[in-house]
Design a protein around this motif. Sequence first.
Motif, PDB file in Angstrom:
ATOM      1  N   ARG A 138       0.942  -1.289  -0.035  1.00  0.00           N
ATOM      2  CA  ARG A 138       0.017   0.043  -0.021  1.00  0.00           C
ATOM      3  C   ARG A 138       0.943   1.268  -0.047  1.00  0.00           C
ATOM      4  O   ARG A 138       0.596   2.278  -0.722  1.00  0.00           O
ATOM      5  CB  ARG A 138      -0.904  -0.113   1.234  1.00  0.00           C
ATOM      6  N   ALA A 139       1.956   1.185   0.721  1.00  0.00           N
ATOM      7  CA  ALA A 139       2.991   2.397   0.725  1.00  0.00           C
ATOM      8  C   ALA A 139       3.386   2.742  -0.430  1.00  0.00           C
ATOM      9  O   ALA A 139       3.386   3.833  -1.003  1.00  0.00           O
ATOM     10  CB  ALA A 139       3.935   2.151   1.686  1.00  0.00           C
ATOM     11  N   VAL A 140       3.767   1.767  -1.536  1.00  0.00           N
ATOM     12  CA  VAL A 140       4.340   1.704  -2.562  1.00  0.00           C
ATOM     13  C   VAL A 140       3.230   2.325  -3.616  1.00  0.00           C
ATOM     14  O   VAL A 140       3.710   3.096  -4.233  1.00  0.00           O
ATOM     15  CB  VAL A 140       4.976   0.681  -3.167  1.00  0.00           C
ATOM     16  N   LEU A 141       2.189   1.829  -3.444  1.00  0.00           N
ATOM     17  CA  LEU A 141       1.123   2.164  -4.467  1.00  0.00           C
ATOM     18  C   LEU A 141       0.740   3.718  -4.091  1.00  0.00           C
ATOM     19  O   LEU A 141       0.261   4.362  -5.157  1.00  0.00           O
ATOM     20  CB  LEU A 141      -0.095   1.282  -4.187  1.00  0.00           C
ATOM     21  N   GLU A 142       0.460   3.956  -2.726  1.00  0.00           N
ATOM     22  CA  GLU A 142       0.152   5.263  -2.707  1.00  0.00           C
ATOM     23  C   GLU A 142       1.140   6.484  -3.261  1.00  0.00           C
ATOM     24  O   GLU A 142       0.843   7.534  -3.620  1.00  0.00           O
ATOM     25  CB  GLU A 142      -0.147   5.596  -1.193  1.00  0.00           C
ATOM     26  N   ALA A 143       2.579   5.996  -2.831  1.00  0.00           N
ATOM     27  CA  ALA A 143       3.516   6.739  -3.496  1.00  0.00           C
ATOM     28  C   ALA A 143       3.370   6.914  -4.909  1.00  0.00           C
ATOM     29  O   ALA A 143       3.657   8.112  -5.546  1.00  0.00           O
ATOM     30  CB  ALA A 143       4.957   6.492  -2.967  1.00  0.00           C
ATOM     31  N   GLU A 144       3.016   5.811  -5.822  1.00  0.00           N
ATOM     32  CA  GLU A 144       2.824   5.910  -7.171  1.00  0.00           C
ATOM     33  C   GLU A 144       1.814   6.904  -7.520  1.00  0.00           C
ATOM     34  O   GLU A 144       1.839   7.397  -8.461  1.00  0.00           O
ATOM     35  CB  GLU A 144       2.609   4.432  -7.603  1.00  0.00           C
ATOM     36  N   VAL A 145       0.664   6.840  -6.838  1.00  0.00           N
ATOM     37  CA  VAL A 145      -0.479   7.488  -7.029  1.00  0.00           C
ATOM     38  C   VAL A 145      -0.072   9.100  -6.901  1.00  0.00           C
ATOM     39  O   VAL A 145      -0.486   9.719  -7.981  1.00  0.00           O
ATOM     40  CB  VAL A 145      -1.798   7.334  -6.146  1.00  0.00           C
ATOM     41  N   ASP A 146       0.439   9.372  -5.908  1.00  0.00           N
ATOM     42  CA  ASP A 146       1.025  10.740  -5.621  1.00  0.00           C
ATOM     43  C   ASP A 146       1.848  11.261  -6.675  1.00  0.00           C
ATOM     44  O   ASP A 146       1.763  12.381  -7.074  1.00  0.00           O
ATOM     45  CB  ASP A 146       1.541  10.765  -4.249  1.00  0.00           C
TER      46      ASP A 146
ATOM     47  N   LEU B  35      16.637  19.024   3.797  1.00  0.00           N
ATOM     48  CA  LEU B  35      16.980  18.376   2.444  1.00  0.00           C
ATOM     49  C   LEU B  35      15.806  17.433   2.168  1.00  0.00           C
ATOM     50  O   LEU B  35      15.682  17.130   0.947  1.00  0.00           O
ATOM     51  CB  LEU B  35      18.194  17.313   2.841  1.00  0.00           C
ATOM     52  N   VAL B  36      14.859  17.067   2.864  1.00  0.00           N
ATOM     53  CA  VAL B  36      13.538  16.416   2.350  1.00  0.00           C
ATOM     54  C   VAL B  36      12.356  17.231   3.173  1.00  0.00           C
ATOM     55  O   VAL B  36      12.475  17.800   4.011  1.00  0.00           O
ATOM     56  CB  VAL B  36      13.514  15.091   2.881  1.00  0.00           C
ATOM     57  N   SER B  37      11.187  17.252   2.480  1.00  0.00           N
ATOM     58  CA  SER B  37      10.171  17.681   2.889  1.00  0.00           C
ATOM     59  C   SER B  37       8.955  16.608   3.127  1.00  0.00           C
ATOM     60  O   SER B  37       9.140  15.316   2.740  1.00  0.00           O
ATOM     61  CB  SER B  37       9.322  18.547   1.672  1.00  0.00           C
ATOM     62  N   SER B  38       8.023  16.715   3.937  1.00  0.00           N
ATOM     63  CA  SER B  38       6.829  15.636   4.294  1.00  0.00           C
ATOM     64  C   SER B  38       5.576  16.335   4.242  1.00  0.00           C
ATOM     65  O   SER B  38       5.437  17.356   4.323  1.00  0.00           O
ATOM     66  CB  SER B  38       7.360  15.428   5.758  1.00  0.00           C
ATOM     67  N   THR B  39       4.766  15.536   3.447  1.00  0.00           N
ATOM     68  CA  THR B  39       3.323  15.960   3.514  1.00  0.00           C
ATOM     69  C   THR B  39       2.425  14.565   3.870  1.00  0.00           C
ATOM     70  O   THR B  39       2.881  13.525   3.636  1.00  0.00           O
ATOM     71  CB  THR B  39       3.005  16.212   1.909  1.00  0.00           C
TER      72      THR B  39
ATOM     73  N   GLU C 238      -1.193   8.391   5.826  1.00  0.00           N
ATOM     74  CA  GLU C 238       0.341   8.242   5.660  1.00  0.00           C
ATOM     75  C   GLU C 238       0.919   9.570   5.489  1.00  0.00           C
ATOM     76  O   GLU C 238       0.493  10.447   5.026  1.00  0.00           O
ATOM     77  CB  GLU C 238       0.688   7.405   4.256  1.00  0.00           C
ATOM     78  N   VAL C 239       2.613   9.462   5.803  1.00  0.00           N
ATOM     79  CA  VAL C 239       3.451  10.663   5.470  1.00  0.00           C
ATOM     80  C   VAL C 239       4.114  10.480   4.452  1.00  0.00           C
ATOM     81  O   VAL C 239       4.924   9.371   4.536  1.00  0.00           O
ATOM     82  CB  VAL C 239       3.946  11.050   6.947  1.00  0.00           C
ATOM     83  N   LEU C 240       4.430  11.155   3.438  1.00  0.00           N
ATOM     84  CA  LEU C 240       5.108  11.002   2.191  1.00  0.00           C
ATOM     85  C   LEU C 240       6.178  12.002   2.372  1.00  0.00           C
ATOM     86  O   LEU C 240       5.947  13.127   2.591  1.00  0.00           O
ATOM     87  CB  LEU C 240       4.447  11.106   0.996  1.00  0.00           C
ATOM     88  N   TYR C 241       7.511  11.377   2.075  1.00  0.00           N
ATOM     89  CA  TYR C 241       8.841  12.102   2.054  1.00  0.00           C
ATOM     90  C   TYR C 241       9.082  12.200   0.842  1.00  0.00           C
ATOM     91  O   TYR C 241       9.141  11.425  -0.056  1.00  0.00           O
ATOM     92  CB  TYR C 241       9.782  11.500   3.163  1.00  0.00           C
ATOM     93  N   LEU C 242       9.982  13.440   0.247  1.00  0.00           N
ATOM     94  CA  LEU C 242      10.361  13.799  -0.993  1.00  0.00           C
ATOM     95  C   LEU C 242      11.382  14.756  -0.659  1.00  0.00           C
ATOM     96  O   LEU C 242      11.620  15.755   0.085  1.00  0.00           O
ATOM     97  CB  LEU C 242       9.291  14.344  -1.679  1.00  0.00           C
TER      98      LEU C 242
END
Length: 241
Positions: free
Chosen positions: A69-77, A214-218, A223-227
Amino acid sequence: MRTTPPERVVAEMEAVRVGRPANGLAGRELPDVVRETLDRGGRYLAERAADELGRYWESGFAAHWPQARAVLEAEVDRRALTLARYGAARLFDSLHPSIRWDGGALRVDSHLDVALPVPMVLLVPSLVAYAIGVSIDPVRGVPLRPPALIYPARPPTADTAPPSADLARLLGPTRADLLASLDRPATTTALASTRFLSPATVSYHLGVLRRAGLVSSTRSGREVLYLRTPQGGRLLSSPPG
């Protein structure tokens, strides 16, 4: 599935039996067990199918769902970001070589010949699909469900280049690796599952990187996504020696 109207269940089974010869899809006879179950009514068939899928889910997928699910949600975003920044043409052209956006029409290479004017298409990333799949409502004479385009999704770190030795010495190998992997959104769970680290350890290092800018979080749902930020990207491409 359990709440599917019985008449739709019967109509869908009939569509499987008849096929769509005009579009190149041959029909096929229903297996005996399906016919015997269908004889007891469309609702009974839907309930039995839901039971079997539930058992299949528990035995084959449930234990792996949090990471998947974590991988798929990151893919959707990631795909939503592409759509917002660059438009539908860039989004569809980036999904798979057999998919292309052509003057307002979405074209998918297939041995079937189907043309549908539809107001929307559902994109469904999959971690088990190895090729493109298209799901089209087989029932005629009712409001059509939107077609679904199933495409293979890659884990967020599948093509990430390793960090340089200088950056690893500066940040430490774990933080450097995490920074290099965050060219697209990812969760703590997804990052931990591919590195044999605990989520708490990954969360600690991500916190250090975030406080350093160096990274952001949303937040996305639960879930919290980092980029990686532009500042993190500059550090990654030209680390101090």
